[in-house]
Write a protein that holds these residues in place. Structure first.
Motif, short mmCIF file in Angstrom:
data_model
loop_
_atom_site.label_atom_id
_atom_site.label_comp_id
_atom_site.label_asym_id
_atom_site.label_seq_id
_atom_site.Cartn_x
_atom_site.Cartn_y
_atom_site.Cartn_z
N GLU A 160 0.82 -1.22 0.00
CA GLU A 160 0.00 0.00 0.00
C GLU A 160 0.85 1.26 0.00
OE1 GLU A 160 -3.30 0.20 2.88
OE2 GLU A 160 -2.73 -1.86 3.37
N SER A 161 1.99 1.20 0.65
CA SER A 161 2.86 2.38 0.77
C SER A 161 3.55 2.73 -0.52
CB SER A 161 3.91 2.14 1.87
OG SER A 161 3.32 1.88 3.11
N ALA A 162 3.60 1.77 -1.47
CA ALA A 162 4.40 1.95 -2.68
C ALA A 162 3.62 2.56 -3.85
CB ALA A 162 5.00 0.61 -3.11
N THR A 163 2.30 2.31 -3.91
CA THR A 163 1.51 2.76 -5.05
C THR A 163 0.14 3.23 -4.55
OG1 THR A 163 2.57 1.05 -6.40
CG2 THR A 163 0.64 2.12 -7.34
N ASP A 164 -0.38 4.27 -5.19
CA ASP A 164 -1.66 4.82 -4.77
C ASP A 164 -2.81 4.17 -5.54
OD1 ASP A 164 -3.44 6.32 -3.38
OD2 ASP A 164 -3.08 8.19 -4.46
N HIS A 165 -3.73 3.52 -4.79
CA HIS A 165 -4.92 2.94 -5.39
C HIS A 165 -6.18 3.58 -4.82
CE1 HIS A 165 -1.91 -0.20 -6.20
NE2 HIS A 165 -2.69 -0.59 -7.19
N CYS A 166 -6.07 4.76 -4.26
CA CYS A 166 -7.20 5.40 -3.58
C CYS A 166 -8.37 5.61 -4.53
CB CYS A 166 -6.76 6.74 -2.98
SG CYS A 166 -8.06 7.57 -2.03
N SER B 182 -6.62 11.77 -5.64
CA SER B 182 -5.16 11.68 -5.57
C SER B 182 -4.63 12.34 -4.30
CB SER B 182 -4.55 12.38 -6.79
OG SER B 182 -4.86 13.77 -6.73
N THR B 183 -3.31 12.27 -4.13
CA THR B 183 -2.67 12.98 -3.02
C THR B 183 -2.94 14.48 -3.13
OG1 THR B 183 -0.92 11.31 -2.92
CG2 THR B 183 -0.49 13.40 -1.82
N ALA B 184 -2.90 15.01 -4.34
CA ALA B 184 -3.18 16.43 -4.54
C ALA B 184 -4.61 16.77 -4.11
CB ALA B 184 -2.96 16.81 -6.00
N ASP B 185 -5.55 15.87 -4.38
CA ASP B 185 -6.93 16.08 -3.96
C ASP B 185 -7.05 16.09 -2.43
OD1 ASP B 185 -7.89 16.16 -6.61
OD2 ASP B 185 -8.05 13.97 -6.66
N THR B 186 -6.34 15.17 -1.78
CA THR B 186 -6.35 15.11 -0.32
C THR B 186 -5.72 16.37 0.27
OG1 THR B 186 -6.37 12.70 -0.27
CG2 THR B 186 -5.53 13.83 1.69
N LEU B 187 -4.65 16.84 -0.34
CA LEU B 187 -4.02 18.07 0.13
C LEU B 187 -4.97 19.26 -0.04
CD1 LEU B 187 -1.57 19.54 1.27
CD2 LEU B 187 -0.66 19.70 -1.06
N ALA B 188 -5.68 19.31 -1.16
CA ALA B 188 -6.64 20.39 -1.39
C ALA B 188 -7.77 20.33 -0.36
CB ALA B 188 -7.20 20.30 -2.81
N TRP B 189 -8.21 19.10 -0.03
CA TRP B 189 -9.23 18.94 1.03
C TRP B 189 -8.71 19.48 2.35
CZ3 TRP B 189 -7.99 15.43 5.02
CH2 TRP B 189 -8.98 15.29 6.01
N TYR B 190 -7.47 19.14 2.70
CA TYR B 190 -6.89 19.63 3.95
C TYR B 190 -6.83 21.16 3.95
CZ TYR B 190 -3.43 21.41 7.12
OH TYR B 190 -2.79 22.18 8.06
N GLU B 191 -6.34 21.74 2.87
CA GLU B 191 -6.22 23.20 2.81
C GLU B 191 -7.59 23.86 2.92
OE1 GLU B 191 -3.60 24.80 3.11
OE2 GLU B 191 -1.96 23.50 2.47
N GLY B 192 -8.61 23.23 2.34
CA GLY B 192 -9.96 23.77 2.47
C GLY B 192 -10.45 23.72 3.91
#
Length: 258
Positions: A34-40, A44-54
């Motif tokens: 799980e740590s090696a590849t994103d299957h979310c 994406s990670t960018a989407d999660t970061l945008a959620w956090y910033e919001g």
């Protein structure tokens, strides 16, 4: 982010490439994968970061320094001399004198205040895991705490002292707490459950119960507020490595168990 149907075959190939594993290591193989590849399945990670910033931008919590003597519901106990809460719960501020300390910078000992959790056992730091399309995801919260760097940090599903779980504050209950306090009733499997120590330079003999609990796929876990989000382990590792202190130490504690 990988395709929706390739998680299982890629995991099987990864496990095969590892060869025979000791029983104690077998269950950790998937966490490594799980740590090696994103299957979310939720961005994406960018989407999660945008959620956090919001969430951080929407946060209205502010703080102001005040004298200890003006803290509501807090007072110095005449018998112990400690600063205590009116409920007798949460924590105390104790004065502690340290004696002979030849391995430290001040060899003759020193005096300092400590935060002492009532009962010494702080609470539960619990991370919920559930599969979507066979892919493990983790329910995190963008949580506001008055002492956090940037106020809002990405933390575990629940981050609650036993005083909070008992609602000694007189406020609302802790969302999702029942999945950790009574996992069997909800069909959940406890993957990790370990008492872990906290910083002994500021907190006196404190430890927290750190848990990773998995619900079966298909169980309905509604997101009760926009501050909660399902993320992948890959994304949490990426945010830990690339962002400036937006992931809480409690997440790090859970990940240390896997």
């Amino acid at each position: 982010m990988s395709g929706a149907g390739d998680y299982g075959p890629r995991l099987a190939a990864f496990r095969a490439a590892l060869g025979d594993l000791a029983p104690a290591a077998e269950w950790r193989a998937e966490f490594l994968f799980e740590s090696a590849t994103d299957h979310c399945r939720f961005g994406s990670t960018a989407d999660t970061l945008a959620w956090y910033e919001g969430c951080a931008a929407a946060n209205s919590m502010t703080t102001a320094r005040i004298p200890l003597s003006e803290c509501r519901d807090w007072a110095f106990d005449p018998d112990s001399g400690s600063l205590v809460h009116a409920s007798g719960e949460f924590f105390r501020v104790d004065g502690v004198r340290t004696f002979a300390s030849p391995t430290r910078e001040v060899e003759g000992g020193w005096d300092q205040p400590f935060l002492t959790q009532v009962g010494f056992d702080g609470g539960i730091l619990g991370l919920l895991r559930q599969r979507f399309d066979g892919v493990p995801h983790y329910l995190v919260e963008a949580k506001a705490e008055p002492g956090n760097y940037r106020t809002v940090q990405i933390t575990t599903t629940i981050q609650a002292t036993f005083s909070n779980l008992k609602r000694a504050h007189g406020g609302k209950g802790t969302p999702y707490a029942e999945l950790f306090t009574d996992p069997g009733t909800h069909g959940a499997t406890v993957l990790a459950d370990q008492w872990m120590s906290e910083d002994g330079g500021r907190l006196f003999n404190k430890r927290n119960r750190t848990m990773l609990v998995e619900l079966p796929e298909g169980c309905d876990v509604p997101l009760i507020a926009a501050r909660y989000r399902w993320v992948s382990l890959f994304q949490l590792k990426q945010l830990l490595a690339e962002q400036d202190a937006i992931v809480s130490p409690h997440i790090r504690g859970v990940l240390a168990l896997v």
